[in-house]
Design a protein around this motif. Structure first.
Motif, short mmCIF file in Angstrom:
data_model
loop_
_atom_site.label_atom_id
_atom_site.label_comp_id
_atom_site.label_asym_id
_atom_site.label_seq_id
_atom_site.Cartn_x
_atom_site.Cartn_y
_atom_site.Cartn_z
N ARG A 26 0.84 -1.19 0.00
CA ARG A 26 0.00 0.00 0.00
C ARG A 26 0.87 1.24 0.00
N ASP A 27 0.31 2.34 -0.49
CA ASP A 27 1.00 3.62 -0.46
C ASP A 27 0.85 4.26 0.92
N LEU A 28 1.98 4.65 1.50
CA LEU A 28 1.94 5.40 2.76
C LEU A 28 1.62 6.86 2.50
N ASP A 29 2.12 7.36 1.39
CA ASP A 29 1.80 8.71 0.92
C ASP A 29 2.08 8.73 -0.57
N SER A 30 2.20 9.91 -1.16
CA SER A 30 2.38 10.00 -2.60
C SER A 30 3.76 9.55 -3.06
N ARG A 31 4.69 9.34 -2.11
CA ARG A 31 6.05 9.00 -2.50
C ARG A 31 6.58 7.69 -1.91
N ARG A 32 5.88 7.10 -0.97
CA ARG A 32 6.39 5.91 -0.30
C ARG A 32 5.37 4.78 -0.37
N ARG A 33 5.91 3.55 -0.55
CA ARG A 33 5.06 2.37 -0.64
C ARG A 33 5.63 1.25 0.23
N LEU A 34 4.77 0.65 1.04
CA LEU A 34 5.14 -0.44 1.94
C LEU A 34 4.70 -1.76 1.33
N ARG A 35 5.54 -2.80 1.46
CA ARG A 35 5.19 -4.10 0.91
C ARG A 35 5.60 -5.22 1.85
N ALA A 36 4.87 -6.34 1.78
CA ALA A 36 5.16 -7.52 2.61
C ALA A 36 4.74 -8.76 1.83
N GLU A 37 5.50 -9.84 2.01
CA GLU A 37 5.20 -11.08 1.29
C GLU A 37 5.61 -12.29 2.13
N TYR A 38 4.77 -13.31 2.11
CA TYR A 38 5.10 -14.60 2.74
C TYR A 38 4.95 -15.69 1.69
N SER A 39 5.89 -16.62 1.65
CA SER A 39 5.80 -17.73 0.71
C SER A 39 6.16 -19.04 1.41
N LEU A 40 5.49 -20.09 0.99
CA LEU A 40 5.72 -21.44 1.51
C LEU A 40 6.05 -22.34 0.34
N SER A 41 7.20 -23.03 0.42
CA SER A 41 7.64 -23.93 -0.65
C SER A 41 7.67 -25.36 -0.13
N ALA A 42 6.99 -26.24 -0.85
CA ALA A 42 7.07 -27.68 -0.58
C ALA A 42 8.04 -28.27 -1.58
N ILE A 43 9.17 -28.79 -1.10
CA ILE A 43 10.30 -29.14 -1.96
C ILE A 43 10.52 -30.65 -1.97
N ASP A 44 10.77 -31.16 -3.17
CA ASP A 44 11.08 -32.57 -3.37
C ASP A 44 12.43 -32.66 -4.06
N GLY A 45 13.41 -33.27 -3.39
CA GLY A 45 14.74 -33.39 -3.98
C GLY A 45 14.82 -34.53 -4.97
N GLY A 46 15.78 -34.44 -5.89
CA GLY A 46 16.00 -35.52 -6.85
C GLY A 46 16.52 -36.77 -6.17
N SER A 47 16.68 -37.84 -6.93
CA SER A 47 17.07 -39.12 -6.36
C SER A 47 18.41 -39.06 -5.64
N ARG A 48 19.32 -38.19 -6.10
CA ARG A 48 20.62 -38.04 -5.45
C ARG A 48 20.60 -36.97 -4.37
N TYR A 49 19.48 -36.26 -4.26
CA TYR A 49 19.41 -35.13 -3.33
C TYR A 49 18.15 -35.23 -2.47
N ARG A 50 17.89 -36.41 -1.91
CA ARG A 50 16.69 -36.58 -1.11
C ARG A 50 16.72 -35.72 0.15
N TYR A 51 17.91 -35.34 0.58
CA TYR A 51 18.00 -34.51 1.79
C TYR A 51 17.50 -33.09 1.56
N PHE A 52 17.17 -32.73 0.30
CA PHE A 52 16.53 -31.45 0.02
C PHE A 52 15.04 -31.46 0.36
N ASP A 53 14.46 -32.64 0.60
CA ASP A 53 13.03 -32.75 0.85
C ASP A 53 12.63 -31.93 2.08
#
Length: 244
Positions: free
Chosen positions: A74-101
């Motif tokens: 959102r705009d705080l005023d005519s010159r400044r803008r505030l932003r926020a983001e949250y992301s969730l990643s469900a990760i699956d590792g390859g056969s040699r990299y199962r520890y990435f799961d």
């Protein structure tokens, strides 16, 4: 693409390939595709997105992931803008990299400011938390589960309508969730301090949406474990075209 009532959506696809002629085992490919939906409400702009990516290292699958993100600004005023983001990643590792799961959480907070029509600047804070399987055996530990704090800042100056200068900096502190290792007779956990400074010039070519850029940056990573220390200059240049 507009949906009416100020709602709009974006669909995107990106692909990256890094090829090292002298070290094919280090070749890297990355494909990212997803969609974003903008939902304005009162003074806020909310964005929901769903994405999937696939990366390969040395010809073997490294990670496959599904990423759900929610952002607001959102705009705080005519010159400044505030932003926020949250992301969730469900990760699956390859056969040699199962520890990435596992799962990865990211929170971003930022502020953008416009000083003059030609000059803008901003900053951000980034928190990353990983909860993955990790690899621990008699040979050691390979952790991909850091808790990472990062801060960054940028300055952007438009010299002319077609020429833009960007200056940026970034610093990160990462503490990994591995067991303590014995290094030189002492028990040490991996902790990294990373920083980057960069300068970029962006030149919009004519006709249409053609643009070119030249980017110079210096990166340094200081780690409590010597094998993770690196640094030096990087130079990149490119040309592209943006759809109208």
């Amino acid at each position: 693409m507009p949906l009416g009532d100020a709602h709009e959506y974006t669909v995107y696809l990106t692909a990256t390939a890094l090829d090292y002629p002298a070290a094919a085992e280090a070749d890297f490919t990355y494909v990212d595709m997803g969609a974003e939906l903008v939902l304005p409400h009162a003074a806020w702009d909310h964005v929901l997105s769903l994405a999937a990516y696939h990366s390969a290292f040395g010809g073997d699958t490294l990670e496959r992931a599904l990423v759900l993100s929610a952002a607001t600004s959102r705009d705080l005023d005519s010159r400044r803008r505030l932003r926020a983001e949250y992301s969730l990643s469900a990760i699956d590792g390859g056969s040699r990299y199962r520890y990435f799961d596992g799962l990865s959480h990211r929170l971003r907070l930022g502020l953008d400011s416009l000083s003059t029509p030609a000059l803008s600047w901003g900053g951000n804070y980034d928190l990353l938390y990983n909860d993955r399987r990790d690899l621990a055996d008699e040979y050691g530990v390979a952790s991909v589960s850091p808790v990472r704090h990062g801060v960054g800042a940028y300055i952007r100056y438009r010299i002319r309508e077609r020429i833009v200068l960007d200056f940026g900096s970034e610093a990160r502190f990462s503490r990994y969730r591995d067991r303590h290792r014995m290094v030189d007779g002492f028990s040490r956990r991996r902790e990294d301090v990373f920083w980057r400074v960069n300068a970029e010039i962006d030149y919009r070519l004519l006709p249409g949406g053609w643009r070119s850029f030249l980017r110079l940056e210096w990166v340094e990573n200081d780690s409590s474990l010597e094998q993770y220390r690196y640094g030096g200059p990087q130079v990149s240049a490119g040309i592209g075209w943006r759809f109208p």
